[in-house]
Design a protein around this motif. Sequence first.
Motif, PDB file in Angstrom:
ATOM      1  N   LYS A  45     -14.346   5.477 -19.667  1.00 35.97           N
ATOM      2  CA  LYS A  45     -15.538   6.265 -19.349  1.00 35.97           C
ATOM      3  C   LYS A  45     -15.123   7.337 -18.353  1.00 35.97           C
ATOM      4  O   LYS A  45     -15.110   7.093 -17.143  1.00 35.97           O
TER       5      LYS A  45
ATOM      6  N   LYS B 128     -16.523  13.127 -16.786  1.00 36.89           N
ATOM      7  CA  LYS B 128     -17.225  14.104 -17.619  1.00 36.89           C
ATOM      8  C   LYS B 128     -16.977  13.761 -19.077  1.00 36.89           C
ATOM      9  O   LYS B 128     -15.923  13.265 -19.444  1.00 36.89           O
ATOM     10  N   GLY B 129     -17.926  14.028 -19.917  1.00 35.54           N
ATOM     11  CA  GLY B 129     -17.751  13.831 -21.349  1.00 35.54           C
ATOM     12  C   GLY B 129     -18.101  12.419 -21.783  1.00 35.54           C
ATOM     13  O   GLY B 129     -18.375  11.544 -20.958  1.00 35.54           O
ATOM     14  N   PRO B 130     -18.098  12.216 -23.095  1.00 38.44           N
ATOM     15  CA  PRO B 130     -18.494  10.907 -23.634  1.00 38.44           C
ATOM     16  C   PRO B 130     -17.403   9.841 -23.462  1.00 38.44           C
ATOM     17  O   PRO B 130     -16.232  10.163 -23.326  1.00 38.44           O
ATOM     18  N   ALA B 131     -17.829   8.589 -23.492  1.00 32.92           N
ATOM     19  CA  ALA B 131     -16.890   7.466 -23.416  1.00 32.92           C
ATOM     20  C   ALA B 131     -16.092   7.390 -24.708  1.00 32.92           C
ATOM     21  O   ALA B 131     -16.543   7.836 -25.765  1.00 32.92           O
TER      22      ALA B 131
ATOM     23  N   ASN C  11     -14.161   7.624 -30.629  1.00 32.54           N
ATOM     24  CA  ASN C  11     -15.330   7.815 -29.772  1.00 32.54           C
ATOM     25  C   ASN C  11     -16.026   6.473 -29.636  1.00 32.54           C
ATOM     26  O   ASN C  11     -16.061   5.696 -30.589  1.00 32.54           O
TER      27      ASN C  11
END
Length: 188
Positions: free
Chosen positions: A30, A33-36, A56
């Motif tokens: 995680k 910044k940004g998606p996990a 993703n």
Amino acid sequence: MASTNDLKNGMVLKLDGGKLWSVVEFQHVKPGKGPAFVRTKLKEVLTGKVVDKTFNAGTKVETANVDKRGMQFSYKDGEQFVFMDTDTYDQLPIDPSVVGDAAKYLLEGFEALVAVYEGAPLYIELPASVELTIEHTEPGVQGDRSTGGSKPATLETGAEIQVPLFIVTGEKIKVDTRDGSYLGRVNK
């Protein structure tokens, strides 16, 4: 189908047009910044090739239902290795290409895990170590030290490994099935 959030070590995935990949390790990441995302190390079941792959988080992946059964090596029939399911007593002939290096450490009656997918054996997992008898080794030379130095020895299965100089013919030793290394004597 499963989510990448549900991955476990040893799980087998069907990716890249039907190739089977076993999850060696995985890590949920995680970032600030940004998606996990999920970082994985995958091993191709048939070739043993290891790759790193990132998914993703929450992505759907197809799982393969690989059945791992405890089986006992019964005998060799020509080129085929015949294993018996210890629960049902069914016999399963397996090609030498599937058995691979495990053949060096197989004796009748040895237990192994056999991975089967859609009725076809994929690979064999031996225990981490097996106990085998030295069929032949040259005697140690007078003056050899008990520490350091090794000599070749032939096991009862026909495999050749390196053992310490003090080991003699007829002795029972423990052998690592992953790399064929000597692990120690077996106390009688």
